[in-house]
Design a protein around this motif. Structure first.
Motif, short mmCIF file in Angstrom:
data_model
loop_
_atom_site.label_atom_id
_atom_site.label_comp_id
_atom_site.label_asym_id
_atom_site.label_seq_id
_atom_site.Cartn_x
_atom_site.Cartn_y
_atom_site.Cartn_z
N ALA A 1 0.95 -1.21 0.02
CA ALA A 1 0.07 0.02 -0.08
C ALA A 1 0.96 1.26 0.04
N MET A 2 1.92 1.16 0.88
CA MET A 2 2.82 2.24 0.83
C MET A 2 3.44 2.53 -0.57
N ALA A 3 3.79 1.69 -1.19
CA ALA A 3 4.20 1.73 -2.64
C ALA A 3 3.38 2.26 -3.57
N TRP A 4 2.05 1.72 -3.68
CA TRP A 4 0.91 2.36 -4.30
C TRP A 4 0.76 4.04 -4.05
N LEU A 5 0.92 4.17 -2.77
CA LEU A 5 0.71 5.58 -2.35
C LEU A 5 1.80 6.53 -3.04
N THR A 6 3.16 6.06 -2.88
CA THR A 6 4.28 6.66 -3.31
C THR A 6 4.07 6.82 -4.86
N ILE A 7 3.30 6.06 -5.55
CA ILE A 7 3.27 6.14 -7.08
C ILE A 7 1.95 7.18 -7.16
N GLY A 8 1.12 7.18 -6.16
CA GLY A 8 -0.07 8.15 -6.54
C GLY A 8 0.48 9.64 -6.15
N ILE A 9 1.27 9.71 -5.00
CA ILE A 9 2.08 11.08 -4.70
C ILE A 9 2.65 11.66 -6.02
N GLU A 10 3.55 10.72 -6.40
CA GLU A 10 4.37 11.14 -7.60
C GLU A 10 3.34 11.47 -8.73
N ALA A 11 2.39 10.64 -9.05
CA ALA A 11 1.64 10.96 -10.17
C ALA A 11 0.95 12.49 -10.07
N ILE A 12 0.52 12.72 -9.06
CA ILE A 12 -0.24 13.88 -8.66
C ILE A 12 0.83 14.97 -8.86
N SER A 13 1.98 14.99 -8.39
CA SER A 13 2.97 15.92 -8.56
C SER A 13 3.05 16.45 -10.01
N VAL A 14 3.05 15.55 -11.04
CA VAL A 14 2.89 16.05 -12.35
C VAL A 14 2.11 16.99 -12.83
N PRO A 15 0.69 16.82 -12.63
CA PRO A 15 -0.12 18.03 -13.10
C PRO A 15 0.09 19.46 -12.02
N ILE A 16 0.53 19.11 -11.00
CA ILE A 16 0.95 20.35 -10.01
C ILE A 16 1.93 21.04 -10.86
N GLY A 17 2.87 20.34 -11.12
CA GLY A 17 4.25 20.97 -11.68
C GLY A 17 3.92 21.49 -12.92
N ALA A 18 2.93 21.04 -13.66
CA ALA A 18 2.46 21.66 -15.10
C ALA A 18 1.61 23.00 -14.64
N LEU A 19 0.88 22.76 -13.87
CA LEU A 19 0.20 24.15 -13.32
C LEU A 19 0.99 25.25 -12.77
N VAL A 20 2.08 24.61 -12.10
CA VAL A 20 2.87 25.64 -11.33
C VAL A 20 3.88 26.28 -12.73
#
Length: 176
Positions: free
Chosen positions: A109-128
């Motif tokens: 579950a921690m591994a999947w959460l890590t992937i989720g956090i990394e995935a969300i960082s991409v649109p955040i970076g694009a918006l920034v």
């Protein structure tokens, strides 16, 4: 639980992890509260930007900032779950029984959460990056974190190690 109290490293880890849980709750709550505040005070934000001679598309700018705030809140929620799983694993180490099937599930579950956090960082970076281009004079940089991907890979492997260790221990106990 006596082993836990005798091991200062586990006690320190539990204190740090408890602090991180509180921090994740604070950050998540602050972001959720900041989103409607941004909507309510958007005219003041635009007035400040205009005072700095910056012209930005109002609707898109507000939507981007609110989206960033809400995505950060989602990341904080995932970080909370991640740290909670880790704290529970630390507790099982303190109890002297870390190789359990439940810890393997927690690691996965921690591994999947890590992937989720990394995935969300991409649109955040694009918006920034977009916000940086529409607000003059702001130098913004964005890059992908390969450390997060590597962490997820290590966690998936550790989950298998823990699962196999639990299976081997159960097998051994069955033969004795």
């Amino acid at each position: 639980m006596a082993t836990f109290r005798q091991d200062p490293l586990l006690a320190i880890a539990r204190i740090v992890l408890t602090f991180l849980l509180g921090l994740a709750v604070f950050v998540g709550a602050a972001m959720v509260l900041a989103a409607p505040v941004m909507l309510i005070f958007r005219d003041k934000v635009f007035a400040e930007l205009a005072a700095q001679h910056m012209t930005v598309p109002h609707g898109a700018f507000v939507a981007a900032v609110v989206a960033i705030l809400l995505m950060i809140a989602a990341m904080a929620a995932m970080a909370f779950l991640w740290v909670r799983h880790l704290r529970r694993i630390v507790d099982t180490v303190g109890q002297g029984d870390p190789f359990t099937p439940l810890n393997a599930v927690r690691l996965r579950a921690m591994a999947w959460l890590t992937i989720g956090i990394e995935a969300i960082s991409v649109p955040i970076g694009a918006l920034v990056l977009w916000i940086g281009t529409v607000t003059e004079g702001n130098d913004v940089d964005f890059g992908l974190s390969f450390g997060g991907v590597l962490l997820a890979l290590v966690l998936f492997i550790l989950a298998r190690v823990f699962r196999k260790g639990a299976e081997m221990r159960a097998e051994l106990e069955g033969t004795v």
